[in-house]
Design a protein around this motif. Structure first.
Motif, PDB file in Angstrom:
ATOM      1  N   GLN A   3      -0.341  -1.930  -7.858  1.00 16.75           N
ATOM      2  CA  GLN A   3      -1.385  -0.897  -7.927  1.00 16.75           C
ATOM      3  C   GLN A   3      -2.707  -1.529  -8.353  1.00 16.75           C
ATOM      4  O   GLN A   3      -2.701  -2.616  -8.945  1.00 16.75           O
ATOM      5  CB  GLN A   3      -1.034   0.136  -9.002  1.00 16.75           C
ATOM      6  CG  GLN A   3       0.348   0.709  -8.908  1.00 16.75           C
ATOM      7  CD  GLN A   3       0.639   1.666 -10.047  1.00 16.75           C
ATOM      8  OE1 GLN A   3       0.640   1.281 -11.213  1.00 16.75           O
ATOM      9  NE2 GLN A   3       0.900   2.919  -9.711  1.00 16.75           N
ATOM     10  N   THR A   4      -3.803  -0.799  -8.123  1.00 16.54           N
ATOM     11  CA  THR A   4      -5.099  -1.255  -8.628  1.00 16.54           C
ATOM     12  C   THR A   4      -4.962  -1.588 -10.116  1.00 16.54           C
ATOM     13  O   THR A   4      -5.493  -2.584 -10.608  1.00 16.54           O
ATOM     14  CB  THR A   4      -6.153  -0.128  -8.459  1.00 16.54           C
ATOM     15  OG1 THR A   4      -6.144   0.269  -7.080  1.00 16.54           O
ATOM     16  CG2 THR A   4      -7.535  -0.581  -8.855  1.00 16.54           C
ATOM     17  N   ASP A  25       4.763   6.569  -9.943  1.00 18.08           N
ATOM     18  CA  ASP A  25       5.625   6.503  -8.761  1.00 18.08           C
ATOM     19  C   ASP A  25       7.061   6.892  -9.106  1.00 18.08           C
ATOM     20  O   ASP A  25       7.547   6.614 -10.196  1.00 18.08           O
ATOM     21  CB  ASP A  25       5.651   5.079  -8.183  1.00 18.08           C
ATOM     22  CG  ASP A  25       4.409   4.769  -7.362  1.00 18.08           C
ATOM     23  OD1 ASP A  25       3.601   5.685  -7.133  1.00 18.08           O
ATOM     24  OD2 ASP A  25       4.257   3.611  -6.949  1.00 18.08           O
ATOM     25  N   GLY A  52       0.793  -1.231   0.000  1.00 22.48           N
ATOM     26  CA  GLY A  52       0.000   0.000   0.000  1.00 22.48           C
ATOM     27  C   GLY A  52       0.815   1.264   0.000  1.00 22.48           C
ATOM     28  O   GLY A  52       0.384   2.284  -0.512  1.00 22.48           O
ATOM     29  N   ARG A  87       4.633   8.810  -4.663  1.00 28.47           N
ATOM     30  CA  ARG A  87       4.031   9.338  -5.885  1.00 28.47           C
ATOM     31  C   ARG A  87       4.854  10.529  -6.369  1.00 28.47           C
ATOM     32  O   ARG A  87       5.298  11.353  -5.563  1.00 28.47           O
ATOM     33  CB  ARG A  87       2.587   9.802  -5.620  1.00 28.47           C
ATOM     34  CG  ARG A  87       1.676   8.748  -5.062  1.00 28.47           C
ATOM     35  CD  ARG A  87       1.395   7.623  -5.996  1.00 28.47           C
ATOM     36  NE  ARG A  87       0.691   8.041  -7.191  1.00 28.47           N
ATOM     37  CZ  ARG A  87       0.563   7.260  -8.275  1.00 28.47           C
ATOM     38  NH1 ARG A  87       1.109   6.047  -8.293  1.00 28.47           N
ATOM     39  NH2 ARG A  87      -0.097   7.675  -9.327  1.00 28.47           N
ATOM     40  N   PRO A 114       5.204   2.830   0.905  1.00 31.78           N
ATOM     41  CA  PRO A 114       6.536   2.396   1.327  1.00 31.78           C
ATOM     42  C   PRO A 114       6.523   2.085   2.828  1.00 31.78           C
ATOM     43  O   PRO A 114       5.896   2.806   3.606  1.00 31.78           O
ATOM     44  CB  PRO A 114       7.412   3.622   1.046  1.00 31.78           C
ATOM     45  CG  PRO A 114       6.643   4.464   0.085  1.00 31.78           C
ATOM     46  CD  PRO A 114       5.201   4.202   0.367  1.00 31.78           C
ATOM     47  N   ASP A 130       7.552  -7.303   1.040  1.00 37.78           N
ATOM     48  CA  ASP A 130       7.056  -5.944   0.809  1.00 37.78           C
ATOM     49  C   ASP A 130       6.647  -5.927  -0.661  1.00 37.78           C
ATOM     50  O   ASP A 130       7.485  -6.052  -1.546  1.00 37.78           O
ATOM     51  CB  ASP A 130       8.195  -4.959   1.104  1.00 37.78           C
ATOM     52  CG  ASP A 130       7.843  -3.522   0.755  1.00 37.78           C
ATOM     53  OD1 ASP A 130       6.747  -3.272   0.204  1.00 37.78           O
ATOM     54  OD2 ASP A 130       8.680  -2.633   1.018  1.00 37.78           O
ATOM     55  N   THR A 131       5.342  -5.803  -0.907  1.00 36.88           N
ATOM     56  CA  THR A 131       4.830  -6.017  -2.258  1.00 36.88           C
ATOM     57  C   THR A 131       4.402  -4.702  -2.893  1.00 36.88           C
ATOM     58  O   THR A 131       3.514  -4.038  -2.401  1.00 36.88           O
ATOM     59  CB  THR A 131       3.620  -6.966  -2.223  1.00 36.88           C
ATOM     60  OG1 THR A 131       2.578  -6.367  -1.449  1.00 36.88           O
ATOM     61  CG2 THR A 131       3.984  -8.303  -1.592  1.00 36.88           C
TER      62      THR A 131
HETATM   63  O1  PRX Z   1       2.463   4.591  -4.719  1.00 38.26           O
HETATM   64  C1  PRX Z   1       2.370   3.185  -4.735  1.00 38.26           C
HETATM   65  C2  PRX Z   1       1.755   2.712  -3.433  1.00 38.26           C
HETATM   66  O2  PRX Z   1       0.365   2.607  -3.676  1.00 38.26           O
HETATM   67  C3  PRX Z   1       0.061   2.930  -5.030  1.00 38.26           C
HETATM   68  C4  PRX Z   1      -1.074   2.051  -5.532  1.00 38.26           C
HETATM   69  O3  PRX Z   1      -2.218   2.276  -4.759  1.00 38.26           O
HETATM   70  P1  PRX Z   1      -3.542   1.446  -4.987  1.00 38.26           P
HETATM   71  O4  PRX Z   1      -3.896   1.446  -6.432  1.00 38.26           O
HETATM   72  O5  PRX Z   1      -4.539   1.963  -4.026  1.00 38.26           O
HETATM   73  O6  PRX Z   1      -3.186  -0.034  -4.622  1.00 38.26           O
HETATM   74  C5  PRX Z   1      -2.842  -0.353  -3.323  1.00 38.26           C
HETATM   75  C6  PRX Z   1      -2.681  -1.844  -3.229  1.00 38.26           C
HETATM   76  C7  PRX Z   1      -1.829  -2.433  -4.248  1.00 38.26           C
HETATM   77  C8  PRX Z   1       1.356   2.722  -5.754  1.00 38.26           C
HETATM   78  O7  PRX Z   1       1.407   3.437  -6.958  1.00 38.26           O
HETATM   79  N1  PRX Z   1       2.273   1.394  -3.045  1.00 38.26           N
HETATM   80  C9  PRX Z   1       1.614   0.217  -3.076  1.00 38.26           C
HETATM   81  N2  PRX Z   1       2.383  -0.762  -2.557  1.00 38.26           N
HETATM   82  C10 PRX Z   1       3.558  -0.204  -2.217  1.00 38.26           C
HETATM   83  C11 PRX Z   1       3.493   1.175  -2.536  1.00 38.26           C
HETATM   84  N3  PRX Z   1       4.539   2.000  -2.319  1.00 38.26           N
HETATM   85  C12 PRX Z   1       5.662   1.471  -1.807  1.00 38.26           C
HETATM   86  N4  PRX Z   1       5.791   0.174  -1.465  1.00 38.26           N
HETATM   87  C13 PRX Z   1       4.777  -0.705  -1.651  1.00 38.26           C
HETATM   88  N5  PRX Z   1       4.927  -1.977  -1.298  1.00 38.26           N
END
Ligand code: PRX
Length: 693
Positions: A463-464, A548, A435, A563, A437, A459-460
């Motif tokens: 994005q949507t 990102d 979600g 972002r 960092p 740590d995954t």
């Molecule tokens: O900025 C990154 C951050 O969450 C964004 C995607 O958000 P969303 O579409 O709501 O999905 C969330 C669930 C996958 C990304 O562009 N993000 C997501 N995971 C990470 C992350 N930033 C850093 N490390 C992560 N593991």
């Protein structure tokens, strides 16, 4: 957004166990127009030998070999995987048809997602294993939550029956259905039933307002809404059906009802509260079951048949309806679940995300069920009635894999170790985060306090839009570094580029793009091809632009800095917000922080910091000075905050992301404007504004 990114972080590779300390050697940034990263994080955690022995992927050599194949011959790789992992009604003719930005995977094939998650297990010994173990929110400290277990066979039956209800109410392939449900098994049943008949679901998070529901219905032209009378949240009842009733009455600018496309509403009884039932429009789920049987063969759907639309908010403008389709999405969700969580049928796997987010789609429903695993689903909040809710559930069901968000981990840190310490967490064997960092301090806490120093952390990053995980360690193979999502998954080719789209040098930072199409990629924004092209495919032509900022260290590890829109520009130095936040949280008194820029005549932007303190720590002017100096020491004088504000809580979206847009307005002393419907707790804003200096 326009500058070249250059990070100056030096990575020192040392492979050792948890004892290593964070190194921080501030240095004066040299360049004036680049993003500068001066923090060191040199702890490396090698996979445990015993873990590796039993893991799906056992070594870096194995990972590298497969990864190479997947990048050099992607079509062969994905075609082999699709044959191996999915059950097909009809084989495909062409693996990939690609003309950027339009991808079609497994063209001509036919399958069904619900068949792949359920029917395929019915003749195996998985049929009578738990598919979903559900725990309801407890009423109080003394009354535990309800619990229900659905085996694969039972879940299959319920999905078939509900799919027949959909058909009975005239639902056809490609019809759009809004699902606005609490976290009950019926949410998953509704999704799988849509998939079974070929309807397109769009789950709207149960905490969203009537306006959000109406906007989404209007955007996708939904014919049906599936909801519940109410849902439980922290001891009170959220009036879901009432919210739907209100949504159906909202008019748009043209005076027309926004939700005029809705013909039927199906209502699950969860909270037993009085609700309005509109004759011929609203129907009780349990009553409708009386009219149907459990015989409902899965529809044979094309590989590219739309599976779901999920709305995600952009930094500006109306939410985007991200579209995912059948075969590619499922293959991505299934494979990433299997390899990244090292998922096995005997695991008890718990993803704490709400079903309203993509994580709830890919890693609570589709991915794990396609692997025949046991999924835990919890209805309530992590701190109700007490802050040990999660840990009591881990203990009660012997959860072996836990997947949660950094924001939750920081909240647990704030509440203190005594809560997890009350419970036996020895069943855990793997931990995941997603979600945003994860700052190294939270990573280490998760590793030590929750994982007992024995569980690998994945740590995954994804994005949507990506449908599934893109960058993450493989727990039996990849040495992990706290704060880095490490390396790309099979078939994924991320790269960091400068403004001209050229790859930057290793060790430097840039915009994160993905160079090759992958099966679970989004297929578009519902009804808005132009925006799809503009947002994702115009920044770096031919490549998918993630939005990102990121840097890669000399081992090729990816470190997401946040972002790109959030990057600060302080006196010509471009600094990622995640880094300053991470530095603040490395002070033992800070629970959480959010960093934003405020326009400043002299420096361009001044750094404003919102800080929540750990329990028992008192806010003071002295502490402000100490924190300022701490950031200066950790990162460098240029990153010293100009303004530190203590706050009880930070404004977050329901999925736990800090709403920097709102903080920026507060920092600039402006009135809050724009959409606040996704805000979890509106009172946080009032309190923050009141705390202004
Ligand atoms: O900025 C990154 C951050 O969450 C964004 C995607 O958000 P969303 O579409 O709501 O999905 C969330 C669930 C996958 C990304 O562009 N993000 C997501 N995971 C990470 C992350 N930033 C850093 N490390 C992560 N593991």
């Amino acid at each position: 957004m326009t500058e070249l990114f250059q990070f100056m972080s030096k990575q020192k590779k040392t492979t050792r166990k948890a004892s290593a300390k964070r190194k921080s050697t501030p240095k004066q940034p040299a360049a004036t127009s680049n993003i500068e990263s001066m923090m060191h994080e040199d702890r490396v955690f090698a996979p445990d030998k015993e873990f590796s022995k039993h893991a799906h992927i056992k070594s870096m050599t194995q990972y590298k070999k497969l990864y190479k194949q997947s990048i050099e011959s992607p079509e062969k790789f994905w075609s082999d995987q699709a044959k191996e992992e999915l059950v097909w009604f009809k084989p495909w003719k062409k693996t990939l048809q690609w003309k950027a930005p339009d991808a079609k995977w497994f063209v001509g094939g036919q399958l069904n997602v619900s068949h792949n998650c359920l029917d395929r297990w019915l003749e195996s010994d998985i049929a009578n294993r738990a598919a979903i173990i559900w725990e309801g929110e407890p009423d109080s400290l003394t009354r535990p939550g309800e619990e229900r277990t659905l085996t694969y066979r039972q879940l299959h039956r319920e999905v078939c029956r509900f799919a027949n209800i959909l058909k009975r109410h005239g639902i056809k392939k490609r019809d759009r259905i809004i699902i606005y449900m609490p976290m009950t098994p019926e949410a998953a049943i509704a999704m799988l039933a849509c998939a079974r008949v070929g309807a397109i679901h769009s789950v709207v998070f149960g905490g969203f307002s009537s306006q959000s529901i109406a906007d989404r219905i209007s955007d996708c032209g939904a014919k049906m809404v599936i909801t519940a009378d109410g849902g439980y949240r922290r001891g009170s009842i959220v009036p879901l059906k009432k919210n739907v009733d209100d949504a159906l009455l909202i008019k748009g600018e043209d005076g027309e009802l926004l939700a005029k496309s809705v013909e039927k509403v199906i209502v699950h009884r969860r909270a037993n509260i009085d609700i309005h039932i509109e004759p011929n429009r609203d129907f009780w789920w349990h009553r409708e079951l009386e009219y149907v049987d459990a015989n409902c063969p899965a529809a044979k759907l094309d590989s590219e048949h739309p599976l779901f639309i999920l709305y995600t908010s952009g930094s500006t403008g109306k939410p985007k309806g991200i579209l995912h389709t059948t075969a590619g999405y499922l293959l991505g969700a299934k494979m990433t679940s299997k390899y990244i969580f090292d998922l096995k049928p005997e695991d008890v796997y718990w993803c704490t995300a709400d079903v309203g987010w993509v994580t709830g789609h890919s890693y609570m429903v589709y991915g794990p069920l396609a692997n025949g695993s046991t999924v835990v689903m919890y209805e309530g909040a992590p701190n109700y009635p007490e802050p040990d809710r999660f840990w009591s559930i881990v203990e009660k069901y012997s959860v072996s894999i836990l997947y949660t968000a950094p924001t939750a981990i920081r909240a647990f840190m704030k509440w203190g170790e005594k809560w997890p310490k009350k419970h036996d967490l020895s069943s855990l064997r793997l931990l995941g985060t997603v979600g945003e960092p994860i700052n190294p301090e939270a990573w280490i806490w998760y590793h030590e306090v929750i994982g007992g120093k024995r569980c690998p952390i994945v740590d995954t990053w994804w994005q949507t839009e990506t449908g599934g995980i893109m960058i993450a360690p493989l727990p039996g193979a990849t040495p992990t570094k706290p704060g880095s999502a490490t390396l790309p998954f099979f078939g994924i080719k991320p790269e960091l580029v400068d403004d001209s789209g050229e790859a930057v040098k290793k060790g430097e930072g840039g915009k994160l793009v993905v160079r090759q199409p992958w099966p679970s990629m989004l297929r578009g924004i519902w009804g808005d091809k132009k925006r799809f092209k503009e947002v994702y495919w115009s920044e770096v032509p031919g490549s998918y632009f993630t939005g990102d900022g990121c840097r890669q260290d000399k081992d090729g590890y990816f470190w997401i800095v946040g972002r790109i829109d959030d990057v600060l520009n302080v006196a010509g130095h471009r600094i990622g917000t995640a880094e300053v936040e991470s530095a603040l949280v490395s002070d033992h008194r800070v629970a959480e922080s959010a960093v934003v820029g405020r326009p400043d005549d002299l420096k361009g932007q001044a750094i404003v910091v919102f800080v929540t303190l750990k329990e028992g720590v008192k806010a003071s002017e002295k502490l402000k000075i100490e924190l300022r100096n701490h950031v200066g020491k950790e990162i460098g004088p240029v990153a010293k905050p100009d303004d530190i504000r203590f706050a009880e809580a930070l404004p977050k979206t329901r999925s736990g992301k800090i709403m920097r847009r709102l903080l920026k307005q507060i920092a600039a002393g402006k009135e809050i404007q724009g959409d606040t419907t996704t805000l979890e707790d509106l009172s946080v804003l009032t309190r923050l504004s009141a705390s202004e200096e």
